[in-house]
Design a protein around this motif. Structure first.
Motif, mmCIF file in Angstrom:
data_model
loop_
_atom_site.group_PDB
_atom_site.id
_atom_site.type_symbol
_atom_site.label_atom_id
_atom_site.label_comp_id
_atom_site.label_asym_id
_atom_site.label_seq_id
_atom_site.Cartn_x
_atom_site.Cartn_y
_atom_site.Cartn_z
ATOM 1 N N ASP A 22 -59.410 7.869 48.389
ATOM 2 C CA ASP A 22 -58.952 8.460 47.126
ATOM 3 C C ASP A 22 -59.612 9.831 46.971
ATOM 4 O OD1 ASP A 22 -58.303 9.085 44.499
ATOM 5 O OD2 ASP A 22 -59.136 7.252 43.643
ATOM 6 N N HIS A 23 -58.930 10.854 47.457
ATOM 7 C CA HIS A 23 -59.430 12.235 47.423
ATOM 8 C C HIS A 23 -59.872 12.601 45.999
ATOM 9 C CE1 HIS A 23 -58.422 16.687 48.634
ATOM 10 N NE2 HIS A 23 -59.693 16.523 48.304
ATOM 11 N N SER A 24 -61.093 13.011 45.825
ATOM 12 C CA SER A 24 -61.700 13.387 44.538
ATOM 13 C C SER A 24 -61.913 12.210 43.594
ATOM 14 C CB SER A 24 -60.885 14.471 43.824
ATOM 15 O OG SER A 24 -60.911 15.678 44.558
ATOM 16 N N ALA A 25 -61.756 10.990 44.089
ATOM 17 C CA ALA A 25 -61.962 9.780 43.272
ATOM 18 C C ALA A 25 -61.236 9.878 41.935
ATOM 19 C CB ALA A 25 -63.452 9.513 43.076
ATOM 20 N N LEU A 26 -59.947 10.200 41.984
ATOM 21 C CA LEU A 26 -59.151 10.354 40.755
ATOM 22 C C LEU A 26 -58.657 9.017 40.200
ATOM 23 C CD1 LEU A 26 -57.009 13.475 41.739
ATOM 24 C CD2 LEU A 26 -59.038 13.402 40.276
ATOM 25 N N HIS A 27 -58.623 7.993 41.023
ATOM 26 C CA HIS A 27 -58.094 6.680 40.613
ATOM 27 C C HIS A 27 -56.724 6.847 39.951
ATOM 28 C CE1 HIS A 27 -62.087 5.305 41.601
ATOM 29 N NE2 HIS A 27 -62.597 6.140 40.724
ATOM 30 N N PRO A 28 -55.751 7.428 40.681
ATOM 31 C CA PRO A 28 -54.451 7.741 40.072
ATOM 32 C C PRO A 28 -53.468 6.569 40.105
ATOM 33 C CG PRO A 28 -54.503 8.566 42.301
ATOM 34 C CD PRO A 28 -55.848 7.923 42.047
ATOM 35 N N TRP A 29 -53.915 5.430 39.653
ATOM 36 C CA TRP A 29 -53.081 4.234 39.705
ATOM 37 C C TRP A 29 -53.521 3.274 38.613
ATOM 38 C CZ3 TRP A 29 -55.892 -0.216 40.289
ATOM 39 C CH2 TRP A 29 -57.188 -0.059 40.796
ATOM 40 N N ARG A 30 -52.646 2.366 38.322
ATOM 41 C CA ARG A 30 -52.990 1.212 37.497
ATOM 42 C C ARG A 30 -51.999 0.111 37.813
ATOM 43 N NH1 ARG A 30 -50.493 0.703 32.129
ATOM 44 N NH2 ARG A 30 -48.862 2.259 31.874
ATOM 45 N N VAL A 31 -52.319 -1.105 37.448
ATOM 46 C CA VAL A 31 -51.405 -2.218 37.648
ATOM 47 C C VAL A 31 -51.209 -2.939 36.326
ATOM 48 C CG1 VAL A 31 -52.030 -2.502 40.092
ATOM 49 C CG2 VAL A 31 -53.178 -3.881 38.352
ATOM 50 N N ILE A 32 -50.059 -3.574 36.210
ATOM 51 C CA ILE A 32 -49.712 -4.336 35.015
ATOM 52 C C ILE A 32 -49.308 -5.735 35.474
ATOM 53 C CG2 ILE A 32 -48.193 -4.479 33.000
ATOM 54 C CD1 ILE A 32 -47.634 -1.405 33.485
ATOM 55 N N ALA A 33 -50.013 -6.747 34.989
ATOM 56 C CA ALA A 33 -49.672 -8.126 35.332
ATOM 57 C C ALA A 33 -48.596 -8.629 34.375
ATOM 58 C CB ALA A 33 -50.911 -9.014 35.250
ATOM 59 N N LEU A 34 -47.502 -9.129 34.925
ATOM 60 C CA LEU A 34 -46.410 -9.692 34.128
ATOM 61 C C LEU A 34 -46.360 -11.187 34.392
ATOM 62 C CD1 LEU A 34 -45.478 -6.643 34.993
ATOM 63 C CD2 LEU A 34 -43.338 -7.353 33.998
ATOM 64 N N ARG A 35 -46.559 -11.950 33.332
ATOM 65 C CA ARG A 35 -46.491 -13.407 33.412
ATOM 66 C C ARG A 35 -45.566 -13.890 32.296
ATOM 67 N NH1 ARG A 35 -51.289 -15.334 36.393
ATOM 68 N NH2 ARG A 35 -52.880 -13.714 36.436
ATOM 69 N N GLY A 36 -45.096 -15.113 32.398
ATOM 70 C CA GLY A 36 -44.316 -15.726 31.327
ATOM 71 C C GLY A 36 -43.130 -14.889 30.868
ATOM 72 N N GLU A 37 -43.021 -14.711 29.557
ATOM 73 C CA GLU A 37 -41.883 -14.022 28.946
ATOM 74 C C GLU A 37 -41.771 -12.560 29.376
ATOM 75 O OE1 GLU A 37 -38.591 -12.993 26.670
ATOM 76 O OE2 GLU A 37 -39.285 -14.953 27.358
ATOM 77 N N ALA A 38 -42.858 -11.947 29.767
ATOM 78 C CA ALA A 38 -42.797 -10.547 30.215
ATOM 79 C C ALA A 38 -41.849 -10.401 31.400
ATOM 80 C CB ALA A 38 -44.187 -10.045 30.585
ATOM 81 N N ARG A 39 -41.760 -11.417 32.243
ATOM 82 C CA ARG A 39 -40.842 -11.375 33.390
ATOM 83 C C ARG A 39 -39.396 -11.375 32.910
ATOM 84 N NH1 ARG A 39 -41.938 -16.454 36.415
ATOM 85 N NH2 ARG A 39 -42.114 -17.160 34.263
ATOM 86 N N ALA A 40 -39.113 -12.146 31.859
ATOM 87 C CA ALA A 40 -37.750 -12.176 31.308
ATOM 88 C C ALA A 40 -37.407 -10.833 30.672
ATOM 89 C CB ALA A 40 -37.618 -13.313 30.286
ATOM 90 N N ARG A 41 -38.380 -10.207 30.002
ATOM 91 C CA ARG A 41 -38.138 -8.873 29.434
ATOM 92 C C ARG A 41 -37.831 -7.865 30.528
ATOM 93 N NH1 ARG A 41 -42.879 -9.677 26.577
ATOM 94 N NH2 ARG A 41 -43.761 -7.725 27.358
ATOM 95 N N LEU A 42 -38.534 -7.978 31.649
ATOM 96 C CA LEU A 42 -38.240 -7.101 32.782
ATOM 97 C C LEU A 42 -36.813 -7.343 33.269
ATOM 98 C CD1 LEU A 42 -38.789 -5.107 35.047
ATOM 99 C CD2 LEU A 42 -39.951 -6.961 36.296
ATOM 100 N N GLY A 43 -36.428 -8.594 33.375
ATOM 101 C CA GLY A 43 -35.070 -8.914 33.822
ATOM 102 C C GLY A 43 -34.015 -8.278 32.923
ATOM 103 N N ARG A 44 -34.228 -8.337 31.615
ATOM 104 C CA ARG A 44 -33.278 -7.709 30.683
ATOM 105 C C ARG A 44 -33.266 -6.194 30.862
ATOM 106 N NH1 ARG A 44 -35.452 -11.879 27.468
ATOM 107 N NH2 ARG A 44 -36.857 -10.478 26.344
ATOM 108 N N ALA A 45 -34.436 -5.604 31.093
ATOM 109 C CA ALA A 45 -34.505 -4.150 31.301
ATOM 110 C C ALA A 45 -33.770 -3.752 32.583
ATOM 111 C CB ALA A 45 -35.963 -3.691 31.361
#
Length: 193
Positions: free
Chosen positions: A48-71
């Motif tokens: 990671d050049h310059s240690a910028l940490h240019p990322w993040r993750v989002i955990a989708l469980r339960g109903e969040a998966r259904a919301r993704l499906g609708r999107a």
């Protein structure tokens, strides 16, 4: 002294990389948040050049998966059975990990390089999850970067979704697998003086 890659017992990282495979079908078991945090702590150590940490993750469980499906269905402009079929896809795993490129201001590190860091974290995390006994498949699709899908994930301006790691238990019956190693012909070249 480095361990030879040709020794009878390969180094653990090499063995893990050689054993990795994608699992398109998984069970309803999933890693806990604590286990995910532990593995993500290791995955985040990618170059990671310059240690910028240019990322993040989002955990989708339960109903969040259904919301993704609708999107996804909204992004595709689908209705009826077509929408239902697309909306069901995120339900194929109990845990989806959305991988987000989150570029940071930098005069030294281009945005493409920061996106490569986020991709590296995703790949490392998939390898670590597999090594921990979880089935993983990195999925994308034509609507990965649509406005509806970005809004569903709460992405900030400039952030880009790279896809999702679908994670679950590995079924007892894996079915047939084939070797997906890339042929090295035309993939490795050497420049000499």
């Amino acid at each position: 002294m480095s361990k030879s890659l040709d020794s009878p017992v390969p180094p653990p990282v090499l063995a893990a990389a050689q054993a990795r495979r994608s699992h398109s079908k998984v069970t309803e078991d999933a890693p806990s948040t604590a286990e995910l945090e532990r593995l993500l702590g290791a995955a985040g150590r990618v170059a990671d050049h310059s240690a910028l940490h240019p990322w993040r993750v989002i955990a989708l469980r339960g109903e969040a998966r259904a919301r993704l499906g609708r999107a996804l269905a909204d992004a595709a402009g689908l209705h009826g059975s077509g929408a239902a079929s697309l909306a069901a896809k995120p339900m194929r795993a109990p845990l989806l990990i959305a991988v987000v490129s989150s570029p940071q201001p930098s005069h030294k590190v281009a945005e493409w390089e920061q996106e490569a860091v986020a991709s590296g974290v995703a790949h490392m995390l998939s390898l670590l999850l597999h090594e921990a006994g979880w089935g993983v498949m990195w999925r994308t699709g034509p609507h990965t970067r649509s406005k509806a899908v970005a809004a569903m994930h709460g992405l900030a301006p400039g952030e880009k979704l790279l896809g999702w790691l679908y994670v679950g238990g590995i079924p007892d019956r894996l079915g047939s697998s084939h070797d997906k190693r890339a042929p090295l012909e035309h993939r490795l070249s050497t420049l000499e003086s």
